[in-house]
Design a protein around this motif. Structure first.
Motif, PDB file in Angstrom:
ATOM      1  N   UNK A  86      70.708  47.098 -53.108  1.00 49.41           N
ATOM      2  CA  UNK A  86      71.562  47.282 -54.173  1.00 49.41           C
ATOM      3  C   UNK A  86      72.218  45.843 -54.503  1.00 49.41           C
ATOM      4  N   UNK A  87      72.532  45.573 -55.697  1.00 53.97           N
ATOM      5  CA  UNK A  87      72.830  44.204 -56.232  1.00 53.97           C
ATOM      6  C   UNK A  87      74.051  44.617 -57.270  1.00 53.97           C
ATOM      7  N   UNK A  88      75.219  43.867 -57.061  1.00 57.51           N
ATOM      8  CA  UNK A  88      76.344  43.814 -57.991  1.00 57.51           C
ATOM      9  C   UNK A  88      76.446  42.519 -58.551  1.00 57.51           C
ATOM     10  N   UNK A  89      75.798  42.266 -59.979  1.00 54.45           N
ATOM     11  CA  UNK A  89      75.891  40.893 -60.538  1.00 54.45           C
ATOM     12  C   UNK A  89      77.315  40.396 -60.653  1.00 54.45           C
ATOM     13  N   UNK A  90      77.477  39.055 -61.206  1.00 54.72           N
ATOM     14  CA  UNK A  90      78.891  38.501 -61.325  1.00 54.72           C
ATOM     15  C   UNK A  90      79.102  39.080 -62.609  1.00 54.72           C
ATOM     16  N   UNK A  91      78.384  39.463 -63.438  1.00 60.29           N
ATOM     17  CA  UNK A  91      78.699  40.333 -64.797  1.00 60.29           C
ATOM     18  C   UNK A  91      78.997  41.573 -64.732  1.00 60.29           C
ATOM     19  N   UNK A  92      78.908  42.304 -63.511  1.00 66.12           N
ATOM     20  CA  UNK A  92      79.116  43.749 -63.392  1.00 66.12           C
ATOM     21  C   UNK A  92      77.928  44.693 -63.720  1.00 66.12           C
ATOM     22  N   UNK A  93      77.719  44.416 -65.047  1.00 68.10           N
ATOM     23  CA  UNK A  93      76.703  45.213 -65.524  1.00 68.10           C
ATOM     24  C   UNK A  93      76.934  46.561 -65.894  1.00 68.10           C
ATOM     25  N   UNK A  94      78.298  46.827 -66.210  1.00 68.65           N
ATOM     26  CA  UNK A  94      78.417  48.287 -66.337  1.00 68.65           C
ATOM     27  C   UNK A  94      78.122  48.594 -67.812  1.00 68.65           C
ATOM     28  N   UNK A  95      78.095  50.048 -67.807  1.00 67.81           N
ATOM     29  CA  UNK A  95      77.752  50.496 -69.427  1.00 67.81           C
ATOM     30  C   UNK A  95      79.126  50.881 -70.082  1.00 67.81           C
ATOM     31  N   UNK A  96      79.655  50.180 -71.158  1.00 68.23           N
ATOM     32  CA  UNK A  96      81.039  49.965 -71.509  1.00 68.23           C
ATOM     33  C   UNK A  96      81.040  51.195 -72.192  1.00 68.23           C
ATOM     34  N   UNK A  97      80.477  51.669 -72.980  1.00 59.87           N
ATOM     35  CA  UNK A  97      80.335  52.807 -73.800  1.00 59.87           C
ATOM     36  C   UNK A  97      80.339  54.279 -72.794  1.00 59.87           C
ATOM     37  N   UNK A  98      79.944  54.117 -71.971  1.00 62.27           N
ATOM     38  CA  UNK A  98      79.780  55.260 -71.156  1.00 62.27           C
ATOM     39  C   UNK A  98      80.967  55.523 -70.060  1.00 62.27           C
ATOM     40  N   UNK A  99      81.447  56.825 -69.801  1.00 63.79           N
ATOM     41  CA  UNK A  99      82.395  57.195 -68.880  1.00 63.79           C
ATOM     42  C   UNK A  99      82.270  56.668 -67.458  1.00 63.79           C
ATOM     43  N   UNK A 100      83.204  56.533 -66.784  1.00 56.18           N
ATOM     44  CA  UNK A 100      83.132  56.106 -65.182  1.00 56.18           C
ATOM     45  C   UNK A 100      81.994  57.157 -64.659  1.00 56.18           C
ATOM     46  N   UNK A 101      82.358  58.364 -64.768  1.00 52.33           N
ATOM     47  CA  UNK A 101      81.228  59.387 -64.417  1.00 52.33           C
ATOM     48  C   UNK A 101      79.742  59.203 -65.041  1.00 52.33           C
ATOM     49  N   UNK A 130      90.241  54.383 -55.444  1.00 54.16           N
ATOM     50  CA  UNK A 130      91.084  55.678 -56.040  1.00 54.16           C
ATOM     51  C   UNK A 130      90.868  55.428 -57.745  1.00 54.16           C
ATOM     52  N   UNK A 131      90.944  54.274 -58.062  1.00 53.88           N
ATOM     53  CA  UNK A 131      90.603  54.009 -59.579  1.00 53.88           C
ATOM     54  C   UNK A 131      89.316  54.800 -60.363  1.00 53.88           C
ATOM     55  N   UNK A 132      88.586  54.985 -59.574  1.00 52.26           N
ATOM     56  CA  UNK A 132      87.220  55.579 -59.926  1.00 52.26           C
ATOM     57  C   UNK A 132      87.614  57.138 -60.298  1.00 52.26           C
ATOM     58  N   UNK A 133      88.296  57.745 -59.258  1.00 57.54           N
ATOM     59  CA  UNK A 133      88.728  58.868 -59.565  1.00 57.54           C
ATOM     60  C   UNK A 133      89.527  59.072 -60.694  1.00 57.54           C
ATOM     61  N   UNK A 134      90.688  58.338 -60.855  1.00 58.44           N
ATOM     62  CA  UNK A 134      91.735  58.622 -61.513  1.00 58.44           C
ATOM     63  C   UNK A 134      91.336  58.461 -63.076  1.00 58.44           C
ATOM     64  N   UNK A 147      89.297  47.196 -61.989  1.00 58.08           N
ATOM     65  CA  UNK A 147      88.781  48.403 -62.202  1.00 58.08           C
ATOM     66  C   UNK A 147      87.298  48.491 -62.321  1.00 58.08           C
ATOM     67  N   UNK A 148      86.781  47.424 -63.235  1.00 60.05           N
ATOM     68  CA  UNK A 148      85.521  47.444 -63.661  1.00 60.05           C
ATOM     69  C   UNK A 148      84.640  46.701 -62.412  1.00 60.05           C
ATOM     70  N   UNK A 149      85.247  46.194 -61.702  1.00 62.73           N
ATOM     71  CA  UNK A 149      84.409  45.425 -60.548  1.00 62.73           C
ATOM     72  C   UNK A 149      84.512  46.385 -59.206  1.00 62.73           C
TER      73      UNK A 149
END
Length: 248
Positions: A86-101, A130-134, A147-149
């Protein structure tokens, strides 16, 4: 210890630019290996080359004894990911418009719904982050940088992985969030997950690293134990241009 990941004489070209110049790197199984070096040394290119995002033009990359990169090797990035990396890039690459879930569900390739993700694994992630659940139902784009990281790393771990590549997880974070990140990565270390971590914060490197490799000008110029580097000011100055003592 036996190496889970091994790079031998790896070169990478990006267009007309020759970025990696014969990288030799060993990542022992069950350890957290720090990859250090000045800006532009080739650290991010090394991670991206391991993942096949930028193909190696020469040399060989082995994962668990099988070639996944190098001259003549055709493994794709999805194939490399499916092998357990698995690769976690410096940009994090999360989908901002989607929920954490929803971000976590997308990363769980074997699940079509959140209920199909292993409950014990989710509880483990909630304990580390813990922030993931919160903020479970919050849009990921509204999270803080730290939290994004946390989400980016949790997403990489939502399914069992044999190797985790993380690029500068503490970059741009407030000191309190860096401490939280270090605590979470220490918990991850306790599980014997093999990690290759690029980092510019030398206090983080000292606290977390088992082994260390230092890059300069596209090659590895030093490899050894992190504790030894942390105790040798002269070596730090020579390899990194500054001292860990100055970051206390």
């Amino acid at each position: 210890m036996s190496s889970l990941l091994s790079l031998q004489g790896v070169h990478t070209h990006i267009g007309a630019y020759h970025i990696l110049h014969g990288v030799d790197l060993e990542v022992p199984a069950g350890e957290l290996t720090m990859l250090l070096g000045r800006n532009g040394a080739g650290k991010t290119t090394t991670l991206r080359t391991i993942m096949g995002l930028w193909p190696a033009s020469k040399g060989r990359i082995d994962f668990d004894g099988r070639a996944i990169g190098g001259a003549g090797v055709k493994a794709s990035t999805p194939d490399i990911a499916c092998s357990g990396i698995a690769y976690v890039p410096e940009s994090m690459g999360i989908f901002a418009d989607l929920t954490v879930r929803e971000n976590l569900l997308l990363a769980a390739r074997g699940a079509r719904s959140i209920e199909q993700i292993d409950t014990q694994r989710l509880d483990w992630l909630f304990t580390m982050f813990p922030a993931i659940k919160k903020f479970w139902l919050y849009p990921a784009g509204k999270l803080s940088g730290g939290q994004k990281q946390m989400l980016a790393i949790a997403r990489a771990l939502v399914e069992p992985r044999r190797l985790l590549l993380i690029d500068e997880p503490s970059k741009g974070l407030a000191p309190a969030m860096v401490r939280n990140m270090v605590a979470a990565l220490r918990e991850l270390k306790a599980t014997q997950t093999t990690v290759l971590l690029v980092e510019q914060n030398f206090m983080v490197a000292r606290e977390l690293g088992d082994g260390v490799a230092v890059m300069d000008n596209g090659s590895v110029v030093h490899a050894g134990r992190m504790a030894e580097l942390a105790q040798d000011d002269e070596m730090q100055q020579r390899l990194l241009g500054l001292s860990l003592a100055s970051h206390q």
